[in-house]
Every structure is written in structure tokens, then in C-alpha cells.
Motif scaffolding. Sequence first.
Motif, PDB file in Angstrom:
ATOM      1  N   LEU A 209       0.826  -1.209   0.000  1.00  0.00           N
ATOM      2  CA  LEU A 209       0.000   0.000   0.000  1.00  0.00           C
ATOM      3  C   LEU A 209       0.863   1.263   0.000  1.00  0.00           C
ATOM      4  O   LEU A 209       0.567   2.236  -0.695  1.00  0.00           O
ATOM      5  CB  LEU A 209      -0.942   0.002   1.213  1.00  0.00           C
ATOM      6  N   VAL A 210       1.947   1.252   0.796  1.00  0.00           N
ATOM      7  CA  VAL A 210       2.822   2.432   0.852  1.00  0.00           C
ATOM      8  C   VAL A 210       3.462   2.700  -0.510  1.00  0.00           C
ATOM      9  O   VAL A 210       3.511   3.842  -0.977  1.00  0.00           O
ATOM     10  CB  VAL A 210       3.900   2.256   1.949  1.00  0.00           C
ATOM     11  N   LEU A 211       3.951   1.651  -1.173  1.00  0.00           N
ATOM     12  CA  LEU A 211       4.547   1.828  -2.504  1.00  0.00           C
ATOM     13  C   LEU A 211       3.516   2.364  -3.498  1.00  0.00           C
ATOM     14  O   LEU A 211       3.809   3.288  -4.281  1.00  0.00           O
ATOM     15  CB  LEU A 211       5.108   0.498  -3.011  1.00  0.00           C
ATOM     16  N   LEU A 212       2.312   1.792  -3.478  1.00  0.00           N
ATOM     17  CA  LEU A 212       1.263   2.222  -4.408  1.00  0.00           C
ATOM     18  C   LEU A 212       0.902   3.683  -4.180  1.00  0.00           C
ATOM     19  O   LEU A 212       0.856   4.491  -5.124  1.00  0.00           O
ATOM     20  CB  LEU A 212       0.031   1.327  -4.231  1.00  0.00           C
ATOM     21  N   VAL A 213       0.650   4.040  -2.917  1.00  0.00           N
ATOM     22  CA  VAL A 213       0.255   5.412  -2.588  1.00  0.00           C
ATOM     23  C   VAL A 213       1.395   6.389  -2.870  1.00  0.00           C
ATOM     24  O   VAL A 213       1.176   7.489  -3.388  1.00  0.00           O
ATOM     25  CB  VAL A 213      -0.205   5.492  -1.111  1.00  0.00           C
ATOM     26  N   TYR A 214       2.637   5.977  -2.564  1.00  0.00           N
ATOM     27  CA  TYR A 214       3.791   6.849  -2.830  1.00  0.00           C
ATOM     28  C   TYR A 214       3.890   7.151  -4.326  1.00  0.00           C
ATOM     29  O   TYR A 214       4.102   8.305  -4.723  1.00  0.00           O
ATOM     30  CB  TYR A 214       5.083   6.189  -2.344  1.00  0.00           C
ATOM     31  N   GLY A 215       3.732   6.137  -5.143  1.00  0.00           N
ATOM     32  CA  GLY A 215       3.807   6.333  -6.589  1.00  0.00           C
ATOM     33  C   GLY A 215       2.733   7.280  -7.097  1.00  0.00           C
ATOM     34  O   GLY A 215       2.999   8.157  -7.932  1.00  0.00           O
ATOM     35  N   ILE A 216       1.513   7.123  -6.572  1.00  0.00           N
ATOM     36  CA  ILE A 216       0.395   7.980  -6.997  1.00  0.00           C
ATOM     37  C   ILE A 216       0.650   9.431  -6.590  1.00  0.00           C
ATOM     38  O   ILE A 216       0.467  10.367  -7.386  1.00  0.00           O
ATOM     39  CB  ILE A 216      -0.928   7.469  -6.398  1.00  0.00           C
ATOM     40  N   ILE A 217       1.079   9.644  -5.341  1.00  0.00           N
ATOM     41  CA  ILE A 217       1.330  11.007  -4.856  1.00  0.00           C
ATOM     42  C   ILE A 217       2.494  11.646  -5.620  1.00  0.00           C
ATOM     43  O   ILE A 217       2.444  12.821  -6.001  1.00  0.00           O
ATOM     44  CB  ILE A 217       1.609  10.993  -3.336  1.00  0.00           C
ATOM     45  N   LYS A 218       3.547  10.852  -5.868  1.00  0.00           N
ATOM     46  CA  LYS A 218       4.713  11.382  -6.595  1.00  0.00           C
ATOM     47  C   LYS A 218       4.323  11.768  -8.021  1.00  0.00           C
ATOM     48  O   LYS A 218       4.777  12.795  -8.542  1.00  0.00           O
ATOM     49  CB  LYS A 218       5.825  10.318  -6.628  1.00  0.00           C
ATOM     50  N   GLY A 219       3.469  10.966  -8.646  1.00  0.00           N
ATOM     51  CA  GLY A 219       2.989  11.293  -9.988  1.00  0.00           C
ATOM     52  C   GLY A 219       2.255  12.621 -10.004  1.00  0.00           C
ATOM     53  O   GLY A 219       2.401  13.416 -10.938  1.00  0.00           O
ATOM     54  N   LYS A 229      10.197   6.404 -12.642  1.00  0.00           N
ATOM     55  CA  LYS A 229      10.206   6.094 -11.209  1.00  0.00           C
ATOM     56  C   LYS A 229       8.777   5.961 -10.676  1.00  0.00           C
ATOM     57  O   LYS A 229       8.500   5.107  -9.826  1.00  0.00           O
ATOM     58  CB  LYS A 229      10.963   7.175 -10.434  1.00  0.00           C
ATOM     59  N   VAL A 230       7.881   6.829 -11.150  1.00  0.00           N
ATOM     60  CA  VAL A 230       6.480   6.773 -10.721  1.00  0.00           C
ATOM     61  C   VAL A 230       5.854   5.444 -11.138  1.00  0.00           C
ATOM     62  O   VAL A 230       5.236   4.742 -10.321  1.00  0.00           O
ATOM     63  CB  VAL A 230       5.684   7.958 -11.313  1.00  0.00           C
ATOM     64  N   LEU A 231       6.025   5.099 -12.410  1.00  0.00           N
ATOM     65  CA  LEU A 231       5.452   3.842 -12.910  1.00  0.00           C
ATOM     66  C   LEU A 231       6.048   2.631 -12.196  1.00  0.00           C
ATOM     67  O   LEU A 231       5.334   1.686 -11.836  1.00  0.00           O
ATOM     68  CB  LEU A 231       5.688   3.728 -14.422  1.00  0.00           C
ATOM     69  N   ALA A 232       7.362   2.670 -11.961  1.00  0.00           N
ATOM     70  CA  ALA A 232       8.034   1.542 -11.300  1.00  0.00           C
ATOM     71  C   ALA A 232       7.517   1.367  -9.866  1.00  0.00           C
ATOM     72  O   ALA A 232       7.295   0.239  -9.408  1.00  0.00           O
ATOM     73  CB  ALA A 232       9.542   1.765 -11.297  1.00  0.00           C
ATOM     74  N   THR A 233       7.310   2.479  -9.159  1.00  0.00           N
ATOM     75  CA  THR A 233       6.844   2.401  -7.774  1.00  0.00           C
ATOM     76  C   THR A 233       5.412   1.884  -7.705  1.00  0.00           C
ATOM     77  O   THR A 233       5.085   1.023  -6.870  1.00  0.00           O
ATOM     78  CB  THR A 233       6.927   3.789  -7.101  1.00  0.00           C
ATOM     79  N   ILE A 234       4.542   2.401  -8.581  1.00  0.00           N
ATOM     80  CA  ILE A 234       3.150   1.929  -8.606  1.00  0.00           C
ATOM     81  C   ILE A 234       3.103   0.447  -8.962  1.00  0.00           C
ATOM     82  O   ILE A 234       2.377  -0.335  -8.319  1.00  0.00           O
ATOM     83  CB  ILE A 234       2.316   2.759  -9.610  1.00  0.00           C
ATOM     84  N   LEU A 235       3.876   0.047  -9.962  1.00  0.00           N
ATOM     85  CA  LEU A 235       3.903  -1.356 -10.378  1.00  0.00           C
ATOM     86  C   LEU A 235       4.427  -2.249  -9.241  1.00  0.00           C
ATOM     87  O   LEU A 235       3.870  -3.321  -8.979  1.00  0.00           O
ATOM     88  CB  LEU A 235       4.790  -1.515 -11.613  1.00  0.00           C
TER      89      LEU A 235
END
Length: 515
Positions: A209-219, A229-235
Amino acid sequence: MHRRRWAILGVLMLSLLIVMLDNSILNVAIKTIASPAPTGLGASQGQIEWAINAYTLVFAGLLFTAGLVGDRLGRKKVLLGGIAVFGIGSALAAESGSPGQLIAYRALMALGAAFVMPATLAVLMNIFEREEQAKAIGIWAGGVGLAIVIGPITGGALLDHFWWGSVFFVNVPIVIVALVLMTVLVPDSRDPRPGRLDPVGVVLSVVGLVLLVYGIIKGGELADFTDAKVLATILAGLVVLAGFVVFERRSDHPSLDVTYFKNKVFSAAMSAMALVFFALMGVTFFGVFYTQSVRGYSPLESGVLLLPLAVAQLLFAPRARLLVDRFGNRATTTAGLVLIAATLAMFATFEAGTPIWLLEVVFFLMGTGIAHIMTPTSVVVMQALPREKAGSASALSNTFRQVGGALGIAILGSVLATSYRDGIEGKLGVLPPALRDKAAESIEATLGIAGKLGPQGKALVTPANDAFLHAMHVTALCGVGVALIGAVVTALFLPGKAPAAQQGEQETELVEAAE
């Protein structure tokens, strides 16, 4: 029957109140914390989102495990430990010197809170006999409603007179009183056959959940969701969460029994809960910036403006069963979600000069919709599973609300940030190049920099307001789409009107399912 049971209930309510109060009290402080030092911490929109979500994700991720730890070690010990950790986290959060510290201390507060909530309910069930349990649970659940009402006003009053950290420090004296009363009054209890802990499942769920949310917020911060980096974190987040589901399916002691979701009715009800909190938390997030940054209301006034939303929930939640009895769970819940969609559509029309009474009407209707979603879906969740699974069902519904809210803040917050950046970047030519990227982060960042530039900066106020209003309209319309998806799901899968013979049973289940 415990002779001091009602006094003990009062102590449990106090513990629950401060844990639930913290999230609602923070809502009105968002804008202040985003303000430049010394007024606030100068937090970016992404950092504000993390200050909220650090609490939500840790809290949601640990609820199941915290309940099992209480069963093993003793509920009183866990309750005392949880409330003490919450108090220490609150004191540290109040003295945070940077947004990063605030995020870390909010996570510490959530660690304590996760152990408080299930322990209060377990103690309550242990000290009350069956014939009084429904009444006691109803009062206990009322603590949540009370927090919704008094949180924003308390936060606003504190911010009008004290520094931003007062919204956290206010917890400390209440925690001290609660610890003393708990030590004296609350009896200890434990489960003679506690369940087994699932540390691997907890770690996988929280990390995913932290990785998914971090990727969304960073995007949202970068206004670019195609960034590698955004796509890699969400994935990576999605892969870890998929691994969590596979692990839980194979485990003989899962923290989340994924087989529950084979029941379409159960899945539909849980989806509705998550989606309504998704929309609600997203609206609260941009609503505070609308009332304080664009409309110029103080934190206290902003808190008072949220009252109709809370009052409607308190007014209609206990009466929602009347509509369920008459029209059924499907019709009541679907209508509630359509009403939420309509109120979000109204937000998409709001401008800087919209009459404030219209905002109050929208908040009241939103609270009405929420009341007619949460009550029937709670009943459906409890009725969809065997009675012995009631504890798991309650914890799971709470977890889904928290995760739905966290994703709402992340996704809708990112839409808001991306839309705002797109709208304001072309208007920042008057600023030195070094400041333009920072100013484009949020309306508060733009206004903060504009305020330091004197007459030259004043030219940015109107473009900042216009860019924010456009971003709010786009974000609200995304919320409309989410609410309508929820309405379709509930219309297709929730049960219709119950046979007359079951309506008496539903009333009992309603109280038991309140939290």
C-alpha cells in the motif's frame, strides 16, 4: 456482570474519542501546516497527503494483528501500551521541525491507535452481558460520530489561539487522564484460544500500500504519471499486493481471509464502503483549501462549515434502518451513492463567490448520503458472513474504510496537484526561475511566495485562485465518477428488500455492525 461497567465504558469512550478525533481535527489544520514557517511547516501538498496517509495506512495495516496481540497478551496491557504510544507520538508530532518528522510521528501515533480501537471493543464485550451489549456498542460507536462533530471545531479553535502543533499536543493531557482511569478501572482479559499472528501478511500489505500510494502522490507532484520512477513504484506496489493476496490464500492463519470476497454481496458492500470514503476524504482535502485559501475563512470558521456534514450523519445514521426496512439495502445504498455523486457534481460548479449557504446545503446532503451508505452496508457485511466471523468482518470493514480514504487522498490529491500545476505554470513568469517549480506545487505554495514579493506578488493571487478552482472542478468530477461506479456495483450485487421475518433481526445486526 461487572459493577463498574458503565464507568469503564466511559473510559473506553475517552480512549476511542482521542484516537478518532485526531483525523478529524487535522482536517482544518492542513492549510496552516502547508503555510511557510513560522506559521506552519511549509509542507508541500504531497507531504500533507503523507501526513494524513502515514496515519491511515499504518492504522489500517495493523488493525487485525493488534486485535490478536490483545487476545494473547491481555486487552488491558495492550490498551495501556497503545494509548501511551499514541500520546508520545502526539507530543513528538506537536514539536516536529520538518514535514518529514511530522510524517514519521504520525505513523507512530497510528501504531498506538491501531492497538486501542480493537482493544476497547474487546473489553466492552467482556464486561457487558449479552442483553446490554447492543446498547453499550451503540454508545461506543457514538464516540466516532462525536469525534466527527467536535474535531474540526476543536482544531479550528486551537489554531485561532495557538501554534499549529496544538492540534496534536491537545491529545497529551487527555492521554494522561485516560491512562490513570484505565489503570484504576479497566479489568484485564484475554482469549484462552487466541488466533495466530501473521507478520508476513502485515508487512506485505503495508509495504504494498505504501509503494502504491507513494507512486500515486509522486505522480501528482511531478504532474507526470509516465515518469519511469512513478510507474516503477506503482507497479512494485501492485506486485507486492498481489503477492499478499497469494500468500493470504495459502496461509492457514491469514490476517485477511480473501475467501470472504468470493461472496458477491460481501464484496459489493465492502466496495461501497471503500468508495464512499475515497470520495469523502478527497473532498475534505480540497474542501479545506477552498474554504481557507480561496474563500479566506479562518480554521475555526472552516471547522464550523463542516458541521452540517457531521450533523446529517448523526441525524440519519440511526434512522437509516427505516429506509432499509421499507426499500431494502440495494435501493437505500445505491440512492446514497447517487446523492454523493450529485453533491460532488455541485462542487464542480463552485466559484470564489458562490453563496456559502449553498456549500452548507451540499455538506448536509453529503452527510445524508454517507449515513444511508454506511449503515446498510455494515449490516450487509455482518449478515453475509457466519455469526462467529463478526469480529473479523467488523475489523475488515474498518480496514477498507481507511484504505479507501488513503487512496482517495492520494488519487484525488494527485489529480488536484496535476491540474493546478497545469493551470498555474503559465502565469508564473513574474517569479524568478528558481521559485517557479516550488510555487506550482499548490495554491498555498503560490500564495506563500506571492506574499513575500509585495505588490508584484499580488498579481498572482487571482490566477492562483482561478487555477485552484479549475483543479477542484476536475477533481470533483473524478469523484463523481467513483461514486457512480459504486452505485452501479451496489445496484447489481446488493440484496433487495428483506422478507418481513428478517427485519427484526436486521435491527439487532445494525447496532452490532455500527463499527
